[in-house]
Design a protein around this motif. Sequence first.
Motif, short mmCIF file in Angstrom:
data_model
loop_
_atom_site.label_atom_id
_atom_site.label_comp_id
_atom_site.label_asym_id
_atom_site.label_seq_id
_atom_site.Cartn_x
_atom_site.Cartn_y
_atom_site.Cartn_z
N VAL A 194 -2.81 6.16 7.76
CA VAL A 194 -1.50 6.63 8.23
C VAL A 194 -1.67 7.79 9.21
O VAL A 194 -1.07 7.80 10.30
CB VAL A 194 -0.61 7.05 7.05
N HIS A 198 -0.99 7.89 13.49
CA HIS A 198 -0.14 8.91 14.13
C HIS A 198 -0.91 9.63 15.23
O HIS A 198 -0.43 9.76 16.37
CB HIS A 198 0.34 9.91 13.08
N GLU A 213 11.94 8.04 10.56
CA GLU A 213 11.38 6.70 10.38
C GLU A 213 10.22 6.43 11.34
O GLU A 213 9.47 5.47 11.14
CB GLU A 213 12.47 5.64 10.58
N LEU A 215 6.66 6.70 13.21
CA LEU A 215 5.30 7.11 12.88
C LEU A 215 4.95 8.43 13.54
O LEU A 215 4.11 9.18 13.04
CB LEU A 215 4.30 6.03 13.33
N LYS A 221 3.96 11.44 5.77
CA LYS A 221 4.59 10.59 4.76
C LYS A 221 3.59 9.52 4.36
O LYS A 221 3.10 8.77 5.21
CB LYS A 221 5.85 9.91 5.33
N SER A 223 4.26 7.01 2.28
CA SER A 223 4.93 5.72 2.09
C SER A 223 5.58 5.27 3.40
O SER A 223 6.56 5.83 3.85
CB SER A 223 6.01 5.84 1.01
N ARG A 224 4.97 4.26 4.00
CA ARG A 224 5.52 3.68 5.23
C ARG A 224 5.41 2.17 5.12
O ARG A 224 4.64 1.64 4.33
CB ARG A 224 4.76 4.17 6.46
N LEU A 228 3.71 0.25 9.85
CA LEU A 228 3.74 1.68 10.15
C LEU A 228 4.74 2.04 11.24
O LEU A 228 5.39 3.07 11.19
CB LEU A 228 2.37 2.23 10.55
#
Length: 245
Positions: A194, A198, A213, A215, A221, A223-224, A228
């Motif tokens: 994750v 990003h 919401e 990325l 976060k 939890s995506r 992603l």
Amino acid sequence: CVCVCVVISIMLACMAVEYLQKFYNLPKKPSGRIRRSGPSFTSKVKDMQSFFGLNATGVLDSETLEVMRSPRCGVPDVEEYSNAQGTRWNKNIITYRYLLYTRDLPRSTVDFLLETAFRVWARASSLTFVRMHSHNADIMVEFVTSDHGDLYPFDGPRGTLAHAFGPGLGVGGDTHFDDDERWTTGKTGFNLHVVAAHEFGHALGLKHSRNPESLMYPTYKSSRGASLLASEDVANINTLYSKLL
């Protein structure tokens, strides 16, 4: 009790000043002393609150402090970061190379997580990513700690997790992860897939988004969705590289 409250208040104010200097270009006084009051400080607090969709009062309320304490990307939210953000590579084949690995995961696992992070952007765009095993690459990836030679030192566990430079010469595209964090494959610690996806967005030229919401939202976060990317991310990467099609 009064003394304890005063100490806590000063500590929170100092934390806020450091945060705003890092991410919202709050200037230091010429003497180098920290400034915790005045129109500049209040204005920067309002800028930060506005960016995160908070009530822009300029006051360090509990919601504002909670966001400031949240683990996040080290790229500023409103200012340029060394190389110009919003620029792009003038090609659609981007090379990358791994220099230093984390101590937390086997090298094969790191390779897999980082390569799947590159594939997130490849699937959403016209870009192709090619790994290099020698020589310089467009995106040089390494896990480092503290002061690591780019004038943007890491701050130990939590806080700033990683940062990346926008496309360009020299450090342009380079992506650094703080190896004082605990890098994982799941929801404990910090999910490397994750965070890497990003940061590679920044290495491709994308800025931070105000959309939770996205990325490219600054705070971490775990939890995506499986892809992603939000629709905004897909639109932005394609707009940035559309002229190369």
